[in-house]
Design a protein around this motif. Sequence first.
Motif, mmCIF file in Angstrom:
data_model
loop_
_atom_site.group_PDB
_atom_site.id
_atom_site.type_symbol
_atom_site.label_atom_id
_atom_site.label_comp_id
_atom_site.label_asym_id
_atom_site.label_seq_id
_atom_site.Cartn_x
_atom_site.Cartn_y
_atom_site.Cartn_z
ATOM 1 N N GLY A 119 1.001 -0.729 -8.162
ATOM 2 C CA GLY A 119 0.617 -1.706 -9.175
ATOM 3 C C GLY A 119 0.024 -2.951 -8.547
ATOM 4 O O GLY A 119 -0.153 -3.044 -7.328
ATOM 5 N N ARG A 120 -0.257 -3.933 -9.389
ATOM 6 C CA ARG A 120 -0.752 -5.218 -8.895
ATOM 7 C C ARG A 120 0.357 -6.249 -8.820
ATOM 8 O O ARG A 120 0.237 -7.247 -8.109
ATOM 9 N N ALA A 121 1.426 -6.020 -9.556
ATOM 10 C CA ALA A 121 2.538 -6.959 -9.613
ATOM 11 C C ALA A 121 3.847 -6.187 -9.522
ATOM 12 O O ALA A 121 3.904 -5.003 -9.873
ATOM 13 N N PRO A 122 4.920 -6.834 -9.072
ATOM 14 C CA PRO A 122 6.209 -6.150 -8.963
ATOM 15 C C PRO A 122 6.692 -5.630 -10.314
ATOM 16 O O PRO A 122 6.557 -6.315 -11.334
ATOM 17 N N TYR A 123 7.207 -4.404 -10.326
ATOM 18 C CA TYR A 123 7.853 -3.783 -11.480
ATOM 19 C C TYR A 123 6.895 -3.554 -12.643
ATOM 20 O O TYR A 123 7.315 -3.310 -13.765
ATOM 21 N N GLN A 124 5.607 -3.608 -12.365
ATOM 22 C CA GLN A 124 4.598 -3.304 -13.380
ATOM 23 C C GLN A 124 4.536 -1.800 -13.633
ATOM 24 O O GLN A 124 4.309 -1.359 -14.758
ATOM 25 N N VAL A 125 4.746 -1.011 -12.587
ATOM 26 C CA VAL A 125 4.664 0.445 -12.657
ATOM 27 C C VAL A 125 6.036 1.027 -12.308
ATOM 28 O O VAL A 125 6.712 0.533 -11.398
ATOM 29 N N LYS A 126 6.432 2.066 -12.997
ATOM 30 C CA LYS A 126 7.780 2.611 -12.835
ATOM 31 C C LYS A 126 7.855 3.766 -11.847
ATOM 32 O O LYS A 126 8.924 4.012 -11.271
ATOM 33 N N ASP A 127 6.769 4.507 -11.669
ATOM 34 C CA ASP A 127 6.813 5.636 -10.743
ATOM 35 C C ASP A 127 6.017 5.304 -9.489
ATOM 36 O O ASP A 127 5.399 4.241 -9.382
ATOM 37 N N GLY A 128 6.027 6.208 -8.507
ATOM 38 C CA GLY A 128 5.397 5.939 -7.226
ATOM 39 C C GLY A 128 4.065 6.644 -7.044
ATOM 40 O O GLY A 128 3.833 7.730 -7.590
ATOM 41 N N TRP A 129 3.191 6.037 -6.238
ATOM 42 C CA TRP A 129 1.869 6.638 -6.022
ATOM 43 C C TRP A 129 1.965 7.974 -5.294
ATOM 44 O O TRP A 129 1.150 8.868 -5.532
ATOM 45 N N LEU A 130 2.964 8.153 -4.449
ATOM 46 C CA LEU A 130 3.102 9.414 -3.735
ATOM 47 C C LEU A 130 3.509 10.529 -4.689
ATOM 48 O O LEU A 130 3.088 11.678 -4.537
ATOM 49 N N ASN A 131 4.319 10.197 -5.691
ATOM 50 C CA ASN A 131 4.672 11.173 -6.718
ATOM 51 C C ASN A 131 3.426 11.571 -7.513
ATOM 52 O O ASN A 131 3.218 12.750 -7.812
ATOM 53 N N ARG A 132 2.586 10.606 -7.811
ATOM 54 C CA ARG A 132 1.356 10.903 -8.538
ATOM 55 C C ARG A 132 0.389 11.720 -7.678
ATOM 56 O O ARG A 132 -0.395 12.515 -8.197
ATOM 57 N N ILE A 174 -5.131 -6.047 6.728
ATOM 58 C CA ILE A 174 -5.003 -5.238 5.516
ATOM 59 C C ILE A 174 -3.740 -5.618 4.762
ATOM 60 O O ILE A 174 -2.748 -6.055 5.362
ATOM 61 N N ALA A 175 -3.775 -5.474 3.436
ATOM 62 C CA ALA A 175 -2.603 -5.802 2.616
ATOM 63 C C ALA A 175 -2.728 -5.139 1.256
ATOM 64 O O ALA A 175 -3.820 -4.769 0.822
ATOM 65 N N SER A 176 -1.595 -4.989 0.586
ATOM 66 C CA SER A 176 -1.568 -4.562 -0.809
ATOM 67 C C SER A 176 -2.012 -5.738 -1.682
ATOM 68 O O SER A 176 -2.249 -6.834 -1.163
ATOM 69 N N PRO A 177 -2.076 -5.589 -3.017
ATOM 70 C CA PRO A 177 -2.458 -6.719 -3.863
ATOM 71 C C PRO A 177 -1.411 -7.832 -3.926
ATOM 72 O O PRO A 177 -1.697 -8.919 -4.441
ATOM 73 N N TYR A 178 -0.226 -7.587 -3.428
ATOM 74 C CA TYR A 178 0.876 -8.559 -3.513
ATOM 75 C C TYR A 178 0.597 -9.741 -2.590
ATOM 76 O O TYR A 178 0.249 -9.567 -1.423
ATOM 77 N N ARG A 179 0.806 -10.985 -3.101
ATOM 78 C CA ARG A 179 0.499 -12.180 -2.315
ATOM 79 C C ARG A 179 1.672 -13.154 -2.195
ATOM 80 O O ARG A 179 1.471 -14.303 -1.783
ATOM 81 N N ASP A 180 2.866 -12.742 -2.542
ATOM 82 C CA ASP A 180 4.034 -13.568 -2.281
ATOM 83 C C ASP A 180 4.765 -12.988 -1.071
ATOM 84 O O ASP A 180 4.198 -12.185 -0.336
ATOM 85 N N ARG A 181 6.008 -13.375 -0.848
ATOM 86 C CA ARG A 181 6.635 -13.022 0.422
ATOM 87 C C ARG A 181 8.059 -12.483 0.258
ATOM 88 O O ARG A 181 8.909 -12.720 1.105
ATOM 89 N N SER A 182 8.313 -11.760 -0.827
ATOM 90 C CA SER A 182 9.612 -11.126 -1.037
ATOM 91 C C SER A 182 9.539 -9.667 -0.608
ATOM 92 O O SER A 182 8.665 -8.923 -1.059
ATOM 93 N N HIS A 183 10.459 -9.247 0.275
ATOM 94 C CA HIS A 183 10.471 -7.860 0.716
ATOM 95 C C HIS A 183 10.592 -6.897 -0.461
ATOM 96 O O HIS A 183 9.860 -5.912 -0.550
ATOM 97 N N PHE A 184 11.532 -7.174 -1.357
ATOM 98 C CA PHE A 184 11.780 -6.257 -2.462
ATOM 99 C C PHE A 184 10.557 -6.132 -3.361
ATOM 100 O O PHE A 184 10.158 -5.030 -3.735
ATOM 101 N N ASP A 185 9.958 -7.264 -3.703
ATOM 102 C CA ASP A 185 8.779 -7.232 -4.565
ATOM 103 C C ASP A 185 7.585 -6.614 -3.846
ATOM 104 O O ASP A 185 6.823 -5.847 -4.432
ATOM 105 N N GLY A 186 7.413 -6.951 -2.573
ATOM 106 C CA GLY A 186 6.294 -6.410 -1.814
ATOM 107 C C GLY A 186 6.387 -4.902 -1.656
ATOM 108 O O GLY A 186 5.384 -4.184 -1.779
ATOM 109 N N GLN A 187 7.579 -4.402 -1.393
ATOM 110 C CA GLN A 187 7.753 -2.959 -1.262
ATOM 111 C C GLN A 187 7.557 -2.268 -2.605
ATOM 112 O O GLN A 187 7.020 -1.156 -2.671
ATOM 113 N N ASN A 188 7.960 -2.929 -3.687
ATOM 114 C CA ASN A 188 7.765 -2.352 -5.008
ATOM 115 C C ASN A 188 6.280 -2.186 -5.310
ATOM 116 O O ASN A 188 5.844 -1.131 -5.786
ATOM 117 N N VAL A 189 5.485 -3.201 -5.017
ATOM 118 C CA VAL A 189 4.048 -3.118 -5.252
ATOM 119 C C VAL A 189 3.424 -2.045 -4.362
ATOM 120 O O VAL A 189 2.609 -1.233 -4.825
#
Length: 383
Positions: A123-136, A103-118
């Motif tokens: 979102g589908r890409a890092p920093y595409q969305v500003k708020d969190g899914w848990l907040n929503r 299982i995986a998120s839509p992220y397909r690179d290997r940066s911790h910061f970007d992967g955790q952001n997605v």
Amino acid sequence: MLSRRHFLRVAAAGAGAMLVAPQLVFASAATDRRFVFVIQRGAADGLNIVVPYADPAYTSLRGALAIDTDKAAKLDGTFALHPSLAQTAQLYRSGQALFVHAIASPYRDRSHFDGQNVLETGGRAPYQVKDGWLNRLVAQIGPTRGDSAIALAPTVPLALRGAAHATSYAPSALPAASDDLLTRVSALYESDVQLRGLWTSAMNARGLAGDASAKQDPASLGKLAADFLARPDGPRIAMIETGGWDTHSAQNARLGNQLKALDTMLAALRSGLGPVWDKTSVLVATEFGRTAAANGTGGTDHGQGSVAMLMGGAVAGGRVIADWPGLRNADLYEGRDLKPTASLDALIAGAAAESLGLDPQRTAAALFAEAGTTRPMTGLIRT
């Protein structure tokens, strides 16, 4: 105005301090069900957590890192659970835990910061969305009591940032501040428009915790989470952060210790919740997995597919969900990683919706709108 009597009552737990790790985040809602999200920061190695022992390529790829399945709990004819997850294995045998592999998120690179952001924003890409899914998710469960969210951490993790108001609580290893000092600070902030609300909210959170002896070890952390969640007037949604999953070297010992701590924390959470456990679901997931083959330093490097865990008294467990891609070289993602065949977004949407009695399709649309069409997994929670 915050009276002295009320202030002393909510401040009785003493002054808080920053958590190093793990950290917790809570949200209070008008529902009798609980949903907990545990994030494993650092990319947890799913292949050695839920071990595909029946795959003939596993042992050759892992070499000295291969888990001895004679010591592991066999889940079925294909997978076994790491020996350090002994109490989680008991949950599995009692039908209260399931695992979703590859299982995986839509992220397909290997940066911790970007992967955790997605992972945290949905979102589908890092920093595409500003708020969190848990907040929503908090917004989906209707009117809330008191503060809509509370963080047991220096800052609110990204997954819970957004329109919902958040306060923070952190157990302290320092001596408790005196009532006189706290009263003076309260008086100092009373006339400050910006700080008065923050201070009052923080003191209310500390009063809700009501535990001056809270510690940061796994068992104490699980108990503290249970103390919050079990209260009739307490939070209903929680996030627990764990770190240290980036095992580039000395993986066997490090991963074993990490999993034992996670197992201990989850067992303490279950024990502390008592009968409330039957209304609780806990989702454990990481930003991405690790390479299928061991590296030259006794560890593994950043990869793709991993494993997610769902447990709780309401979980329809006792199974491993996997469209297994295989570990032959031709089956690996880019010739190096476990190929993702399951969507973490779909698991999150389905688990969150069914756990809280929400419509799965509407929940998926609200939580992962920017990720495109997400078909939520269903049948995860017993009706």
